[in-house]
Design a protein around this motif. Structure first.
Motif, PDB file in Angstrom:
ATOM      1  N   SER A  98       0.998 -86.129   7.611  1.00 36.88           N
ATOM      2  CA  SER A  98       0.505 -85.092   6.695  1.00 36.88           C
ATOM      3  C   SER A  98       1.118 -83.727   6.990  1.00 36.88           C
ATOM      4  CB  SER A  98      -1.025 -84.996   6.787  1.00 36.88           C
ATOM      5  OG  SER A  98      -1.425 -84.507   8.057  1.00 36.88           O
ATOM      6  N   VAL A  99       1.797 -83.609   8.121  1.00 37.06           N
ATOM      7  CA  VAL A  99       2.416 -82.339   8.509  1.00 37.06           C
ATOM      8  C   VAL A  99       3.656 -82.095   7.655  1.00 37.06           C
ATOM      9  CG1 VAL A  99       3.533 -81.083  10.399  1.00 37.06           C
ATOM     10  CG2 VAL A  99       1.561 -82.566  10.863  1.00 37.06           C
ATOM     11  N   LYS A 100       3.808 -80.903   7.123  1.00 36.00           N
ATOM     12  CA  LYS A 100       4.928 -80.599   6.225  1.00 36.00           C
ATOM     13  C   LYS A 100       6.205 -80.259   6.973  1.00 36.00           C
ATOM     14  CE  LYS A 100       2.154 -79.176   2.248  1.00 36.00           C
ATOM     15  NZ  LYS A 100       1.866 -78.092   1.259  1.00 36.00           N
ATOM     16  N   ASN A 101       6.093 -79.535   8.063  1.00 36.30           N
ATOM     17  CA  ASN A 101       7.283 -79.178   8.833  1.00 36.30           C
ATOM     18  C   ASN A 101       7.897 -80.438   9.447  1.00 36.30           C
ATOM     19  OD1 ASN A 101       8.433 -78.434  11.747  1.00 36.30           O
ATOM     20  ND2 ASN A 101       8.752 -76.684  10.380  1.00 36.30           N
ATOM     21  N   ALA A 104       7.939 -80.763  13.349  1.00 39.19           N
ATOM     22  CA  ALA A 104       6.583 -81.039  13.844  1.00 39.19           C
ATOM     23  C   ALA A 104       6.150 -82.452  13.481  1.00 39.19           C
ATOM     24  CB  ALA A 104       5.606 -80.017  13.262  1.00 39.19           C
ATOM     25  N   LYS A 105       6.546 -82.907  12.304  1.00 36.35           N
ATOM     26  CA  LYS A 105       6.205 -84.272  11.897  1.00 36.35           C
ATOM     27  C   LYS A 105       6.852 -85.290  12.828  1.00 36.35           C
ATOM     28  CE  LYS A 105       5.857 -85.346   7.582  1.00 36.35           C
ATOM     29  NZ  LYS A 105       6.092 -85.668   6.159  1.00 36.35           N
ATOM     30  N   ILE A 106       8.107 -85.062  13.178  1.00 31.97           N
ATOM     31  CA  ILE A 106       8.806 -85.972  14.101  1.00 31.97           C
ATOM     32  C   ILE A 106       8.105 -86.005  15.452  1.00 31.97           C
ATOM     33  CG2 ILE A 106      10.937 -86.315  15.414  1.00 31.97           C
ATOM     34  CD1 ILE A 106      12.459 -85.228  12.946  1.00 31.97           C
ATOM     35  N   ARG A 107       7.749 -84.840  15.963  1.00 33.58           N
ATOM     36  CA  ARG A 107       7.053 -84.795  17.255  1.00 33.58           C
ATOM     37  C   ARG A 107       5.712 -85.516  17.171  1.00 33.58           C
ATOM     38  NH1 ARG A 107       9.002 -79.412  17.150  1.00 33.58           N
ATOM     39  NH2 ARG A 107       6.959 -78.650  16.471  1.00 33.58           N
ATOM     40  N   CYS A 168      14.968 -84.983   3.315  1.00 36.48           N
ATOM     41  CA  CYS A 168      13.902 -85.329   4.254  1.00 36.48           C
ATOM     42  C   CYS A 168      12.686 -85.918   3.532  1.00 36.48           C
ATOM     43  CB  CYS A 168      13.479 -84.100   5.044  1.00 36.48           C
ATOM     44  SG  CYS A 168      14.781 -83.452   6.098  1.00 36.48           S
ATOM     45  N   ASN A 169      12.085 -86.892   4.181  1.00 37.31           N
ATOM     46  CA  ASN A 169      10.881 -87.585   3.690  1.00 37.31           C
ATOM     47  C   ASN A 169      11.163 -88.590   2.577  1.00 37.31           C
ATOM     48  OD1 ASN A 169       8.887 -86.411   5.402  1.00 37.31           O
ATOM     49  ND2 ASN A 169       8.966 -84.554   4.161  1.00 37.31           N
TER      50      ASN A 169
END
Length: 333
Positions: A98-101, A104-107, A168-169
């Motif tokens: 759900s994280v957009k960045n 941060a999503k990868i982490r 991305c995504n």
């Protein structure tokens, strides 16, 4: 009920636990939850978890409370303590995606994978998908950044075909299409190499061929398409082969307005004569229609086709006329 109350008189651990037991005995959800929250605010976390976990009714009410209040970190931790690893893993996964960045999503996905998926053999299949998703995002991010810079620098391919959105995504097949479209000729050691993507994500021949064909057709790279379907045979001979079927190939070529000679080349590779004839009629490829009717020895249909479908005094008209006059063909009618 509904009257003011105070729990400050219950100070010892034993008094608090007796209070919890009395609340559970009443089967009053509001009372149970009130005492649980009181215990949470006054007991050490280790002791609170220990006591709540020993009372199934209390656990259920607390789980519901955490869900309703979107306290996912506490909820995930409690589910893991209860041994509900799959539910905890899926909640953590949903939280991560759900994280957009993207960084941060990868982490978040990496943490989720290590904490909940990697060590649970029952989640091995899900773990593989999470790992693949992380790998795809790690590939997409630098490609997207580089292409954004190239687009800003007015690189020709991006001027001719501006990007519609960030890479991305997107799915692995969309990523493959994108890289076939913008980076088809890159070597395998490049992140954007279509061949590298195919290997890294174990794509099937059909997935790779179909996606690549659509990208190259839109670019009108007819020579590259021919190379795509060329395979080496015995003694170095070249053979045209398509795992998706040449009938599907000509549909894509027609959609992208390929030249008649290119269409004809792939129409002729359709083994089923009836299917070949059907598509040659559909796409008005006179030469292939004529050749197929000749191979079927159907003089009547060829004559009718020449008379009704082909413009007189054209190359195709005379080609049909020469076939009709060929005495060496043993016509069936």
């Amino acid at each position: 009920m509904g009257e003011p109350y105070s729990l400050e008189m219950f100070r010892s651990k034993d008094d608090k636990l007796k209070l919890l037991n009395k609340a559970i005995a009443t089967h009053d959800g509001n009372a149970i939850l009130t005492i649980i929250l009181f215990l949470k605010s006054t007991l050490k976390p280790r002791l609170f978890n220990q006591e709540v976990l020993s009372h199934p009714s209390a656990v259920n009410h607390y789980l519901s409370y955490l869900k309703e209040h979107y306290d996912f970190n506490e909820l995930i931790d409690l589910l893991a303590r209860l041994g509900h690893n799959e539910e905890a893993a899926m909640l953590k996964y949903k939280q991560a995606i759900s994280v957009k960045n993207i960084e941060a999503k990868i982490r978040g996905l990496q943490t989720c994978y290590r904490t909940h998926f990697q060590s649970d053999v029952q989640l091995a299949n899900d773990a593989k998908h999470v790992s693949q998703q992380v790998a795809l995002l790690e590939r997409q991010l630098p490609i997207d950044k580089d292409d954004e810079r190239m687009e800003a620098d007015r690189s020709l391919i991006f001027v001719q075909y501006p990007r519609r959105a960030s890479l991305c995504n997107t799915s692995v097949l969309t990523t493959l299409y994108y890289c076939c479209f913008y980076h088809y000729d890159l070597p395998e050691n490049s992140l954007a190499s279509p061949v590298a993507i195919r290997k890294a994500h174990s794509l099937t021949d059909k997935q790779f061929m179909w996606t690549t064909l659509n990208a190259l057709s839109r670019l009108k790279k007819w020579t590259a398409i021919e190379t795509l379907f060329s395979s080496k045979g015995w003694f170095g001979t070249t053979k045209m082969k398509s795992v998706i079927g040449f009938d599907k190939v000509v549909e894509v070529l027609h959609k992208n307005k390929s030249p008649s000679d290119v269409m004809g080349k792939y129409l002729k590779l359709i083994d089923d004569q009836d299917k070949r004839l059907e598509l040659a009629f559909k796409f008005t490829n006179h030469i292939v229609v004529i050749d197929t009717l000749v191979s079927q020895k159907d003089r009547t249909r060829l004559f009718d086709y020449q008379s009704t479908k082909i413009t007189p005094h054209t190359k195709e008209y005379y080609y049909a006329q020469d076939a009709l006059r060929n005495s060496s063909i043993k016509w069936k009618n």
